[in-house]
Design a protein around this motif. Structure first.
Motif, PDB file in Angstrom:
ATOM      1  N   CYS A 114      -6.900  -5.203   8.749  1.00 53.13           N
ATOM      2  CA  CYS A 114      -7.410  -3.922   8.236  1.00 53.13           C
ATOM      3  C   CYS A 114      -6.941  -3.686   6.811  1.00 53.13           C
ATOM      4  CB  CYS A 114      -6.964  -2.773   9.145  1.00 53.13           C
ATOM      5  SG  CYS A 114      -7.825  -2.725  10.711  1.00 53.13           S
ATOM      6  N   SER A 115      -5.706  -4.049   6.521  1.00 51.79           N
ATOM      7  CA  SER A 115      -5.183  -3.882   5.172  1.00 51.79           C
ATOM      8  C   SER A 115      -5.987  -4.715   4.176  1.00 51.79           C
ATOM      9  CB  SER A 115      -3.708  -4.278   5.147  1.00 51.79           C
ATOM     10  OG  SER A 115      -3.102  -3.899   3.951  1.00 51.79           O
ATOM     11  N   VAL A 116      -6.310  -5.953   4.540  1.00 52.69           N
ATOM     12  CA  VAL A 116      -7.118  -6.807   3.664  1.00 52.69           C
ATOM     13  C   VAL A 116      -8.509  -6.206   3.486  1.00 52.69           C
ATOM     14  CG1 VAL A 116      -8.227  -9.077   3.481  1.00 52.69           C
ATOM     15  CG2 VAL A 116      -5.836  -8.926   4.142  1.00 52.69           C
ATOM     16  N   VAL A 117      -9.104  -5.730   4.586  1.00 47.66           N
ATOM     17  CA  VAL A 117     -10.442  -5.128   4.505  1.00 47.66           C
ATOM     18  C   VAL A 117     -10.416  -3.877   3.632  1.00 47.66           C
ATOM     19  CG1 VAL A 117     -12.210  -3.930   5.862  1.00 47.66           C
ATOM     20  CG2 VAL A 117     -11.300  -6.107   6.645  1.00 47.66           C
ATOM     21  N   PHE A 118      -9.404  -3.019   3.804  1.00 49.84           N
ATOM     22  CA  PHE A 118      -9.306  -1.807   2.987  1.00 49.84           C
ATOM     23  C   PHE A 118      -9.122  -2.167   1.519  1.00 49.84           C
ATOM     24  CE2 PHE A 118      -7.393   0.688   6.776  1.00 49.84           C
ATOM     25  CZ  PHE A 118      -8.659   0.882   7.302  1.00 49.84           C
ATOM     26  N   TYR A 119      -8.269  -3.156   1.234  1.00 51.74           N
ATOM     27  CA  TYR A 119      -7.994  -3.553  -0.140  1.00 51.74           C
ATOM     28  C   TYR A 119      -9.240  -4.122  -0.806  1.00 51.74           C
ATOM     29  CZ  TYR A 119      -5.532  -5.613  -4.094  1.00 51.74           C
ATOM     30  OH  TYR A 119      -5.119  -5.947  -5.352  1.00 51.74           O
ATOM     31  N   LEU A 120      -9.915  -5.036  -0.114  1.00 53.19           N
ATOM     32  CA  LEU A 120     -11.133  -5.614  -0.672  1.00 53.19           C
ATOM     33  C   LEU A 120     -12.256  -4.579  -0.712  1.00 53.19           C
ATOM     34  CD1 LEU A 120     -11.064  -9.198   0.872  1.00 53.19           C
ATOM     35  CD2 LEU A 120     -10.341  -8.457  -1.407  1.00 53.19           C
ATOM     36  N   GLY A 121     -12.233  -3.627   0.217  1.00 59.37           N
ATOM     37  CA  GLY A 121     -13.203  -2.530   0.184  1.00 59.37           C
ATOM     38  C   GLY A 121     -13.015  -1.660  -1.048  1.00 59.37           C
ATOM     39  N   ALA A 122     -11.759  -1.403  -1.411  1.00 61.24           N
ATOM     40  CA  ALA A 122     -11.493  -0.637  -2.636  1.00 61.24           C
ATOM     41  C   ALA A 122     -12.018  -1.395  -3.854  1.00 61.24           C
ATOM     42  CB  ALA A 122      -9.997  -0.362  -2.778  1.00 61.24           C
ATOM     43  N   PHE A 123     -11.826  -2.718  -3.874  1.00 70.79           N
ATOM     44  CA  PHE A 123     -12.387  -3.524  -4.957  1.00 70.79           C
ATOM     45  C   PHE A 123     -13.910  -3.432  -4.965  1.00 70.79           C
ATOM     46  CE2 PHE A 123     -14.502  -7.586  -5.881  1.00 70.79           C
ATOM     47  CZ  PHE A 123     -14.387  -7.559  -7.256  1.00 70.79           C
TER      48      PHE A 123
END
Length: 180
Positions: A114-123
């Motif tokens: 989820c952290s990776v998805v949120f981070y890449l989602g912010a990008f």
């Protein structure tokens, strides 16, 4: 048979055709964009390698609460979500921790994913805002998105992404990016 444009006599003894400025500029631009793309891909590969390297299934810091709350998770006690955490309550991360404990045996895979998805989602939100700005040329938008990808995919971020407890930071990043 050589044509007039490529014959050695027509080119001053040179076999290669002469390129005009716009062709040279186009080739250099293609090389520059290719270099940026390769750099972004290398950054992504290194970031995911570091993420795998830093992964540790043993809870650290406040993530030990998941072991303490496991019985409450199994009994679906909603009150567990409202527990005070320092000066705030972290409801969505607590839900993700509970799902990880129940579904993946608390190996911290779900919080990290989820952290990776949120981070890449912010990008993705930032890249979409770059891309949607019609006042900027398409070339400059492509360069801006590629440079943002290089910065975002820097391998140093893996230390944050690999820590399940820091899920609230990447959650905050995507919330701020979406709010702006």
């Amino acid at each position: 048979m050589l044509t007039r444009e490529t014959s050695p006599a027509a080119n001053g003894g040179k076999i290669l055709p002469q390129l005009n400025r716009s062709e040279v500029r186009r080739y250099l631009l293609a090389v520059f964009l290719s270099a940026l793309a390769v750099w972004a891909v290398v950054d992504a590969v290194q970031m995911f390698q570091r993420l795998a390297h830093y992964y540790c299934a043993l809870p650290v810091w406040d993530y030990w609460r998941t072991a303490e709350n496991l019985t409450a998770y199994k009994q679906f006690h909603v009150a567990t979500l409202w527990q005070q955490h320092n000066e705030h309550r972290i409801i969505l991360p607590e839900l993700i921790y509970a799902a990880d404990a129940l579904l993946m045996h608390a190996r911290q895979i779900l919080p990290i994913a989820c952290s990776v998805v949120f981070y890449l989602g912010a990008f993705a939100v930032i890249a979409a805002s770059f891309w949607s700005d019609g006042r900027i040329s398409v070339l400059n938008r492509i360069i801006a998105v590629m440079l943002a990808a290089i910065v975002v995919l820097w391998q140093g971020i893996a230390t944050v992404l690999a820590d399940a407890f820091l899920l609230q930071w990447t959650l905050l990043q995507i919330a701020v990016a979406c709010a702006l």
